[in-house]
Design an enzyme around this catalytic site. Structure first.
Site, PDB file in Angstrom:
ATOM      1  N   SER A 128      54.182  16.404  60.494  1.00 44.26           N
ATOM      2  CA  SER A 128      55.697  16.759  61.022  1.00 44.26           C
ATOM      3  C   SER A 128      56.136  17.557  59.577  1.00 44.26           C
ATOM      4  O   SER A 128      55.966  17.362  58.405  1.00 44.26           O
ATOM      5  CB  SER A 128      56.546  15.565  61.023  1.00 44.26           C
ATOM      6  OG  SER A 128      57.871  16.165  61.410  1.00 44.26           O
ATOM      7  N   LYS A 182      53.516   9.858  65.508  1.00 38.39           N
ATOM      8  CA  LYS A 182      54.049  11.153  65.445  1.00 38.39           C
ATOM      9  C   LYS A 182      54.729  11.544  66.846  1.00 38.39           C
ATOM     10  O   LYS A 182      55.807  11.944  66.723  1.00 38.39           O
ATOM     11  CB  LYS A 182      52.956  12.347  65.095  1.00 38.39           C
ATOM     12  CG  LYS A 182      53.499  13.857  65.305  1.00 38.39           C
ATOM     13  CD  LYS A 182      54.314  14.042  64.260  1.00 38.39           C
ATOM     14  CE  LYS A 182      54.873  15.548  64.276  1.00 38.39           C
ATOM     15  NZ  LYS A 182      54.722  16.454  65.374  1.00 38.39           N
TER      16      LYS A 182
HETATM   17  P1  NDP Z   1      48.941  27.520  67.792  1.00 42.63           P
HETATM   18  O1  NDP Z   1      49.332  26.535  68.472  1.00 42.63           O
HETATM   19  O2  NDP Z   1      49.535  28.896  68.282  1.00 42.63           O
HETATM   20  O3  NDP Z   1      47.414  27.864  68.006  1.00 42.63           O
HETATM   21  C1  NDP Z   1      46.591  29.111  67.578  1.00 42.63           C
HETATM   22  C2  NDP Z   1      45.589  28.748  67.068  1.00 42.63           C
HETATM   23  O4  NDP Z   1      44.655  28.061  67.851  1.00 42.63           O
HETATM   24  C3  NDP Z   1      44.752  29.999  66.413  1.00 42.63           C
HETATM   25  O5  NDP Z   1      44.175  29.779  64.998  1.00 42.63           O
HETATM   26  C4  NDP Z   1      43.805  30.392  67.692  1.00 42.63           C
HETATM   27  O6  NDP Z   1      42.683  31.112  67.159  1.00 42.63           O
HETATM   28  C5  NDP Z   1      43.421  28.985  67.931  1.00 42.63           C
HETATM   29  N1  NDP Z   1      42.485  28.492  69.162  1.00 42.63           N
HETATM   30  C6  NDP Z   1      43.329  28.798  70.321  1.00 42.63           C
HETATM   31  N2  NDP Z   1      42.204  28.747  71.441  1.00 42.63           N
HETATM   32  C7  NDP Z   1      41.185  28.333  70.769  1.00 42.63           C
HETATM   33  C8  NDP Z   1      39.871  28.219  71.009  1.00 42.63           C
HETATM   34  N3  NDP Z   1      39.536  28.046  72.478  1.00 42.63           N
HETATM   35  N4  NDP Z   1      38.915  27.940  70.339  1.00 42.63           N
HETATM   36  C9  NDP Z   1      39.063  28.083  69.044  1.00 42.63           C
HETATM   37  N5  NDP Z   1      40.375  28.373  68.520  1.00 42.63           N
HETATM   38  C10 NDP Z   1      41.300  28.561  69.478  1.00 42.63           C
HETATM   39  O7  NDP Z   1      48.950  27.423  66.361  1.00 42.63           O
HETATM   40  P2  NDP Z   1      50.025  26.616  65.525  1.00 42.63           P
HETATM   41  O8  NDP Z   1      49.696  26.976  63.822  1.00 42.63           O
HETATM   42  O9  NDP Z   1      51.406  27.041  66.020  1.00 42.63           O
HETATM   43  O10 NDP Z   1      49.778  25.221  65.669  1.00 42.63           O
HETATM   44  C11 NDP Z   1      48.640  24.615  65.466  1.00 42.63           C
HETATM   45  C12 NDP Z   1      48.864  23.065  66.040  1.00 42.63           C
HETATM   46  O11 NDP Z   1      49.951  22.521  65.028  1.00 42.63           O
HETATM   47  C13 NDP Z   1      49.242  22.875  67.406  1.00 42.63           C
HETATM   48  O12 NDP Z   1      48.443  21.680  67.743  1.00 42.63           O
HETATM   49  C14 NDP Z   1      50.601  22.712  67.508  1.00 42.63           C
HETATM   50  O13 NDP Z   1      50.814  21.993  68.519  1.00 42.63           O
HETATM   51  C15 NDP Z   1      50.646  21.849  66.065  1.00 42.63           C
HETATM   52  N6  NDP Z   1      52.070  22.238  65.562  1.00 42.63           N
HETATM   53  C16 NDP Z   1      52.710  21.399  64.843  1.00 42.63           C
HETATM   54  C17 NDP Z   1      53.883  21.783  64.255  1.00 42.63           C
HETATM   55  C18 NDP Z   1      54.453  20.490  63.659  1.00 42.63           C
HETATM   56  O14 NDP Z   1      55.721  20.639  63.098  1.00 42.63           O
HETATM   57  N7  NDP Z   1      53.689  19.637  63.214  1.00 42.63           N
HETATM   58  C19 NDP Z   1      54.593  22.837  64.516  1.00 42.63           C
HETATM   59  C20 NDP Z   1      53.844  23.589  65.245  1.00 42.63           C
HETATM   60  C21 NDP Z   1      52.618  23.323  65.623  1.00 42.63           C
HETATM   61  P3  NDP Z   1      42.599  32.562  67.393  1.00 42.63           P
HETATM   62  O15 NDP Z   1      43.217  33.285  66.177  1.00 42.63           O
HETATM   63  O16 NDP Z   1      41.093  32.824  67.383  1.00 42.63           O
HETATM   64  O17 NDP Z   1      43.274  32.901  68.738  1.00 42.63           O
END
Ligand code: NDP
Length: 478
Positions: A128, A182
């Site tokens: 978080s 979480k």
């Molecule tokens: P996103 O959720 O926008 O995901 C994008 C990433 O996922 C890129 O690296 C993309 O690769 C990859 N991806 C998508 N589909 C695939 C696939 N089929 N195979 C391999 N890679 C894939 O990124 P965020 O950084 O925003 O979030 C990452 C995680 O963190 C998520 O689970 C989200 O819920 C969580 N999160 C947590 C937050 C927090 O406060 N804890 C805040 C924001 C997010 P490519 O570049 O090749 O498309």
């Protein structure tokens, strides 16, 4: 020369987490499905530490020191499953796969069980604090085996936020426990945000205060019991002026709050565990109400207010009441959230130290707040406290707020201002302390139409009345 740890998924969260690890002296392998993102990290931040970039999953895994640790930070759901499968293909017994995305804890349990079969550790980890936290120190909630924590703990504790020198990271419990905690954290966040906006709404509508003045009130509150990240940013948001219109920023935002699902997960899980998280539920539904556009249009067109306008006689005492009501409603939301964690722990066999959860939320995360210390102390006094509000400190605190809380809810009802979290938490408070609830009548109705039976206050046994016959009582246990 191998990397200490790897991160796959170089979008904003993953790249920031990798940079945080590198800045803390760890050698970090990095990988992303599309190579461009990995290159960008190296180009922009390569000098922040030791990075080992890889284009393929095989090379990424090969660059890790054994037992290998790979953190997945990709889109939750299907993409996470796809990446797990790829990693698992190249990993060996004893290696650790960490999912630091926002996964549903039941998915984590499923994935953990599947990988355990292959001799791999799967650690669902709550992270978080958003992008800023990932980079500078988040609150980290790892599940999985104790054994995996022995390897991960020192790294995670080092990169997490610290409060009074104590890391905001601890082993939460087995398999999905970290993602469960979480999830509840996010649910509490929903309730906190909603109740803050209800206080804002009352100041705006009942006092006619402009946003910046309401911001001053929140800034003042942030010096007392309510001191927290969310109160602090609320003051900042309310002080912000929109560059385009010159108006208060909050006044030009469309009043529809979106959601990504963790609030709904918290409520759905609570419903299936039978835990009344009324504050979180109302906060989640409040976002749904805000987005019910056709319903709101139809309602706005014809539904009368018929208010019984109460005047605010003394602005200062009205604001003081709001502060107390906010604190009380917040205590109830947290108490309910901790109930859910405790019910989850019981259901899934997790040994969760509730006080430690409050401790690791003190820094890094969105609900970080001064009063979390008090929750830790309450569970130190009694680790099996059945109700957080019944701890001596919180009972004394909430007692001071009750008259103000009642005045706020009554005022809002009379004046036609919706306060779903203020009012639902007060109703819960009155229910949980009630000598007797009307549930007796509900149970009697259930017995009448569905022969669902009932228990009596004056003796053992399960009974049913033959309602459609001679209304004789029968003992079902006999
Ligand atoms: P996103 O959720 O926008 O995901 C994008 C990433 O996922 C890129 O690296 C993309 O690769 C990859 N991806 C998508 N589909 C695939 C696939 N089929 N195979 C391999 N890679 C894939 O990124 P965020 O950084 O925003 O979030 C990452 C995680 O963190 C998520 O689970 C989200 O819920 C969580 N999160 C947590 C937050 C927090 O406060 N804890 C805040 C924001 C997010 P490519 O570049 O090749 O498309």
């Amino acid at each position: 020369n191998a990397a200490d740890i790897g991160v796959t998924g170089m979008a904003v969260m993953g790249s920031n987490l990798a940079r945080n690890l590198a800045r803390n002296g760890f050698k970090v392998a990095i990988h992303n499905r599309s190579v461009g993102k990995t290159e960008k990290v190296i180009d922009s931040y390569g000098d922040e530490g030791e990075f080992f970039p890889s284009e393929s999953t095989a090379d990424f895994v090969a660059s890790l020191q054994k037992p290998r640790v790979a953190i997945i930070m990709v889109k939750a759901g299907g993409p996470t499953d796809a990446v797990i499968d790829e990693l698992a293909e190249h990993m060996e017994e004893g290696d650790i796969i960490v999912d630091a995305g926002n996964a549903l804890f039941s998915d984590t349990r499923r994935r953990e069980a599947a990988l355990r079969e292959k001799g791999l550790h799967f650690v669902g980890t709550g992270v978080s604090g958003g992008e800023e936290g990932a980079l500078n120190g988040p609150s980290i909630m790892p599940g999985g085996t104790k054994e995996s924590y022995d390897r991960l703990g020192p790294m995670f504790e080092k990169i997490s936020a610290h409060v009074d020198g104590v890391p905001c990271c601890t082993h939460v419990g087995a398999d999905g426990a970290g993602h469960f905690v979480k999830m509840v954290h996010n649910g509490i966040e929903y309730a906190d945000m909603q109740v803050i906006s209800e206080a804002y709404d009352l100041m705006s509508k009942a006092l006619g205060k402009p946003a910046s003045e309401i911001g001053d009130v929140f800034a003042e509150w942030n010096k007392g019991d309510l001191e927290s990240f969310l109160i602090e940013i609320t003051a900042e948001v309310l002080h912000h002026t929109d560059a385009t219109s010159g108006k208060a920023f909050v006044d030009v935002i469309l009043d529809q709050a979106a959601q990504k699902g963790t609030g709904a997960w918290t409520v759905q899980t609570a419903l299936s565990l039978g835990v009344p998280v009324t504050g979180i539920a109302e906060a989640t539904f409040a976002r749904s109400v805000s987005g019910s556009v056709p319903q709101r249009e139809a309602g706005r067109a014809v539904l009368p207010a018929e208010t019984q306008d109460l005047a605010v006689l003394d602005e200062a005492s009205f604001i003081d009441d709001l502060q107390k009501a906010l604190y009380a409603a917040k205590l109830v939301s947290y108490s309910q959230g901790f109930d859910e964690i405790s019910a989850g722990a019981q259901e899934y066999g997790w040994d969760i130290d509730l006080g430690a959860m409050a401790r690791i939320w003190r820094g890094g995360c969105i609900i970080r707040a001064k009063f979390l210390n008090r929750i830790t102390e309450a569970y130190e006094r009694n680790a099996t406290l059945p109700l957080l509000l019944a701890d001596e400190y919180f009972t004394a605190e909430i007692t001071k707020c009750i008259p103000a809380w009642r005045r706020v809810v009554a005022f809002a009802a009379a004046n036609g201002i919706p306060v779903p979290v203020f009012s639902s938490t007060l109703s819960y408070y009155d229910a949980v302390r009630a000598e007797r609830l009307p549930a007796a009548l509900v149970q009697a109705q259930r017995d009448f139409f569905g022969a669902h039976t009932y228990k009596r206050v004056d003796g053992e046994g399960t009974f049913h009345v033959e309602w459609s016959e001679d209304r004789r009582e029968t003992n079902q246990d006999a």
